[in-house]
Design an enzyme around this catalytic site. Structure first.
Site, mmCIF file in Angstrom:
data_model
loop_
_atom_site.group_PDB
_atom_site.id
_atom_site.type_symbol
_atom_site.label_atom_id
_atom_site.label_comp_id
_atom_site.label_asym_id
_atom_site.label_seq_id
_atom_site.Cartn_x
_atom_site.Cartn_y
_atom_site.Cartn_z
ATOM 1 N N HIS A 162 0.832 -1.200 0.000
ATOM 2 C CA HIS A 162 0.000 0.000 0.000
ATOM 3 C C HIS A 162 0.865 1.247 0.000
ATOM 4 C CE1 HIS A 162 0.968 -1.953 3.675
ATOM 5 N NE2 HIS A 162 1.444 -0.801 3.986
ATOM 6 N N CYS A 163 2.191 1.050 -0.096
ATOM 7 C CA CYS A 163 3.056 2.225 0.010
ATOM 8 C C CYS A 163 3.894 2.426 -1.248
ATOM 9 C CB CYS A 163 3.995 2.082 1.201
ATOM 10 S SG CYS A 163 3.140 1.564 2.666
ATOM 11 N N LEU A 164 4.773 1.462 -1.529
ATOM 12 C CA LEU A 164 5.759 1.674 -2.594
ATOM 13 C C LEU A 164 5.109 1.885 -3.969
ATOM 14 C CD1 LEU A 164 7.621 0.933 -0.287
ATOM 15 C CD2 LEU A 164 8.995 -0.375 -1.901
ATOM 16 N N ASP A 207 3.283 5.728 -3.380
ATOM 17 C CA ASP A 207 3.991 6.962 -3.005
ATOM 18 C C ASP A 207 4.567 7.749 -4.181
ATOM 19 O OD1 ASP A 207 5.186 5.711 0.243
ATOM 20 O OD2 ASP A 207 3.186 6.126 -0.577
#
Ligand code: SAJ
Length: 441
Positions: free
Chosen positions: A282-284, A287
């Protein structure tokens, strides 16, 4: 460690003194959003002796926490049990009025057109503003683009009629929760804080000083917001580099794993990243789009960052091409072949499937007529794909090809190779094993 400052002078008229000192009266701590970031934080504050008001709009989470049931893999029920007196789950934002600080940990995903989606954040900000009290500190932890705290959150909070940095305080402190990681905790991972002014930074430093061994103060919320994006984009860029290298090595007939193992022997100047089936979580994958959004506002096009996103996006298709070629070399078309995927979560040791490359690989193989199944000890079912985790032994025996997509440590890969017709390892977990039925990325 934090410095303890003398108690503040009384402001005229008996109102709470305007906020200039760190050691404000200790009230409860409010956490808004008790998901994979908010719950570990709530636990850390409760373990430090604080009373924690846990606000969430998800009734299931509030009820589970009230019953002492965890829904986060990294937090077993046994951790919650001794904290029952201190954790106060609720749907009611009004309960934040009794808090000295409110920490916002709501999701910041992407819209369908891959733009920043601040809906959860702006909605939470409205509800916090409606219950804001003089003297409170509001900290944003959700990953976002630089400027969000000052340009989007503060104006909403000031609808209360109070002034940020004077009547109440605001800071940004990026979450650094790494799902599945055990060597570092909330306490031992340095915590960055950036306040809208020095007094806000002091308050945030004092707050996190209660649960973190090290608090790093930066000059602005913007620096803290961008530092977080840099941490993650640094990974996505380096993962893209080795993913691209794996495609080149395939063309050149060179073993990418041997190359990376060799390069990693250098004791300085090189950091090991590994190619794989793609970048999930859910980040890389998210972002870089937050950074690109803000950069475009400044007429700046971070081509490097966007290119990394594109390269990582191509990796699942490259893996499907490898499956096609491996089956073809065995004289089998994908259509009608039984392909078993080992691992569905986005990385080893956890059950989170968000943006997992395994999902894309299942869809692409199905489009080519493949009969796809999966086995994952952390993921019982993939509802969207109408799949349940298959029992390993019979699934191995019945597969034309077994692809290792996420290498969970509890699987015996030697045994997999011994009982499967053909194994394709996308994670390099079989390095050191040579077998006629084994192929690595
Ligand atoms: N991956 C590779 N090769 C590698 C490393 C990772 O292909 O060498 C893949 C993984 O398999 C996975 C994806 O990249 O699919 C992301 O995995 P990850 O472990 O790099 O990252 P996350 O998303 O689980 O957690 C990251 C962490 N960020 C950093 O370490 C800088 C975590 O600390 C953050 O808190 C988290 O993002 C977040 O919430 O931002």
């Amino acid at each position: 460690m934090l410095s303890v400052k003398p108690p503040p002078e009384q402001a005229p008229g008996g109102l709470p003194p305007r906020l200039t000192r760190v050691n404000e009266p200790r009230g409860k701590i409010g956490i808004v959003g008790i998901g994979y970031v908010g719950l570990p934080l709530a636990v850390a504050f409760a373990e430090a002796g604080e009373d924690v008001v846990c606000v969430d709009s998800d009734t299931a989470k509030v009820e589970a926490l009230a019953a002492g049931r965890s829904y986060i893999e990294d937090i077993p029920d046994a951790v919650l049990a001794p904290l029952a007196e201190r954790l106060h789950p609720t749907l009611e934002y009004a309960e934040l009025a009794s808090c000295e600080a409110v920490v916002v940990c709501v999701p910041t995903p992407l819209t369908n057109s891959r733009e920043p989606d601040l809906a959860f954040l702006l909605g939470a900000a409205e509800s916090i503003a409606a219950n804001l009290r003089a003297g409170q500190l509001v900290v944003l932890e959700s990953t976002t683009y630089p400027g969000t705290t000052r340009e989007r959150l503060v104006p909403i909070l000031e609808q209360s009629g109070m002034t940020a940095g004077a009547d109440f305080h605001v800071a940004f402190s990026p979450e650094r929760i790494d799902p599945g990681r055990t060597d570092y905790t909330v306490r031992t991972t340095p915590k960055i804080v950036g306040g809208v002014n020095a007094a806000s930074a002091e308050r945030a430093e004092a707050l996190y000083g209660r649960i973190c061994d090290e608090v790093v103060v930066v000059s602005t919320p913007e620096s803290a917001e961008l530092a977080k994006l840099l941490e993650n984009i640094f990974r996505s860029v380096n993962i893209a580099l080795v993913n691209e290298l794996s495609q080149l090595c395939d063309r050149l007939g060179i073993d990418v794993w041997e190359v990376i193992d060799a390069a990693a022997t250098k004791p300085f100047g090189f950091m090991r990243f590994e190619p794989g089936p793609g970048m999930g979580g859910h980040c890389l994958p998210v972002d870089p789009f937050y950074l690109a959004f803000k950069a475009r506002e400044a007429d700046f096009y971070p081509e490097f960052v966007e290119l990394a996103g594109k390269v990582n996006q191509t990796q699942p298709a490259f893996c499907v091409e490898r499956v096609e070629r491996a089956l073809n070399d065995a004289g089998k078309p994908v259509r009608g072949s039984k392909v078993l995927l080992l691992g569905a979560s986005y990385k080893a040791g956890i059950g989170d499937t968000r943006e997992s490359p395994a999902l894309k690989i299942v869809r692409m193989l199905r489009e080519r007529g493949g009969e796809v199944s999966y086995h994952d000890p952390h993921v019982a079912e993939l509802a969207a794909l109408e799949l349940r985790s298959a029992e390993l032994e019979p699934a191995l025996a019945g597969a034309d090809l077994v692809a290792i997509v996420t290498a969970h440590p509890e699987v015996d890969y030697r045994a997999v190779i011994d009982s499967a017709a053909l194994v394709l390892d996308f994670r390099g977990v079989t390095r050191g094993i040579d077998a006629d039925n084994l192929i690595r990325l």
